[in-house]
Design an enzyme around this catalytic site. Structure first.
Site, mmCIF file in Angstrom:
data_model
loop_
_atom_site.group_PDB
_atom_site.id
_atom_site.type_symbol
_atom_site.label_atom_id
_atom_site.label_comp_id
_atom_site.label_asym_id
_atom_site.label_seq_id
_atom_site.Cartn_x
_atom_site.Cartn_y
_atom_site.Cartn_z
ATOM 1 N N CYS A 51 -13.709 3.830 5.915
ATOM 2 C CA CYS A 51 -12.408 3.637 5.075
ATOM 3 C C CYS A 51 -12.491 3.978 3.826
ATOM 4 C CB CYS A 51 -12.428 1.955 4.967
ATOM 5 S SG CYS A 51 -11.946 1.142 6.608
ATOM 6 N N ARG A 62 0.812 -1.185 -0.040
ATOM 7 C CA ARG A 62 0.301 0.068 0.234
ATOM 8 C C ARG A 62 0.823 1.308 0.204
ATOM 9 N NH1 ARG A 62 -5.493 0.369 3.522
ATOM 10 N NH2 ARG A 62 -5.536 1.927 1.883
ATOM 11 N N HIS A 77 -7.515 -1.541 12.892
ATOM 12 C CA HIS A 77 -7.343 0.162 12.878
ATOM 13 C C HIS A 77 -8.492 0.614 13.710
ATOM 14 C CE1 HIS A 77 -5.883 0.795 8.363
ATOM 15 N NE2 HIS A 77 -4.868 0.972 9.286
#
Length: 294
Positions: free
Chosen positions: A288, A120, A194
């Protein structure tokens, strides 16, 4: 002799009537605030690797359905008066749709990202370029940090997650950069890797979270900061109910999180269900896909 709990008027219990009046009164105090969001179209969305427990490269992603669901989210934001900006997606970066992980923006200052997973890391430069082109200065952190995935602005301070992705060193960097207090919270359940999978801000005064996603000390901190927080069950957390976006009145939430939506409605918030189930396959949901520009 009838008690209040079993007294009926027109087929509705008096308790239900009182609850409805109370909720209506509370709802009238919930004031939505217009937000500005940055999003990225899921043109290249896929599950090509596994960097969290939700991902399986053998899972088939329905790209057309994903695009349809994402478009519905953007439509819901705009229908409720919010502004949406778009970043052009880049081939070969299937998770670029998860815009929240790219940065955290407070007071027009952009604290960028340094992803934990090598797959990422190239996303950061594309988001940085968008912000710079829009006239923002962008700070490039030296420690691993994944934007609003782990740095959640409350209006007074940053709640900062650690344990799986973002490091405590990044928490210190964020505090030095923004000059706002940063409160570190430790995540302990890999399904909630997260902070924005386990907690979201309802308004300037309150949050909603799943307690068991946090260490015992972090639960105590949250309990002291938010004694009236709305608490979620594990079922609703696993249904991505905590990866929600609130404008202070309306809560854009996964429709699968039914119990949580009911609890929010009881507190005077208006749930706006938006199904992003195709993105759950990659470990993502409504928040997200949504970067807020403050």
């Amino acid at each position: 002799m009838s008690t209040v709990s079993d007294a009926f008027y027109g087929g509705v219990t008096l308790v239900d009537t009182a609850r409805k009046r109370r909720n209506t009164s509370v709802a009238e105090t919930r004031v939505p605030r217009v937000r500005r969001f940055l999003v990225c179209e899921p043109r290249h969305f896929a599950v090509q690797y596994a960097i969290n427990p939700w991902m399986n490269p053998d899972t088939r992603v329905d790209v057309d359905l994903a695009h349809e669901q994402w478009t519905a989210l953007i439509g819901a934001y705009r229908a409720h008066g919010h502004t949406v900006d778009h970043l052009e997606p880049v081939a070969g970066l299937p998770d670029m749709v998860f815009a929240a992980n790219s940065a955290v923006v407070v007071g027009g200052r952009v604290f960028g990202s340094l992803f934990h997973a090598p797959e990422r890391r190239p996303e950061s430069s594309h988001y940085d370029l968008w912000f710079k082109t829009a006239g923002y200065d962008v700070y490039r952190p030296g420690s691993v940090v994944e934007g609003e995935g782990d740095l959640v602005w409350t209006g007074r301070y940053l709640l900062a997650g650690t344990g799986f992705r973002t490091t405590r060193e990044a928490h210190r960097e964020a505090q030095e950069f923004f000059g706002h207090p940063v409160i570190s919270l430790t995540l302990v359940d890999p399904y909630f890797y997260h902070l924005d999978t386990a907690l979201f801000v309802l308004d300037d005064e309150n949050v909603c979270y799943y307690p068991e996603a946090f260490s015992s000390g972090s639960r105590e901190v949250l309990g002291r900061l938010y004694p009236d927080a709305v608490l979620a069950t594990r079922d609703d957390a696993m249904a991505w109910g905590l990866n929600s976006v609130s404008d202070g009145h309306r809560v854009f939430i996964a429709p699968q999180a039914e119990v949580l939506a009911s609890r929010l409605a009881d507190q005077g918030y208006e749930p706006v269900p938006v199904d992003l189930s195709e993105f759950h396959k990659a470990g993502g949901g409504i928040k997200c896909c949504t970067q807020e520009i403050r």
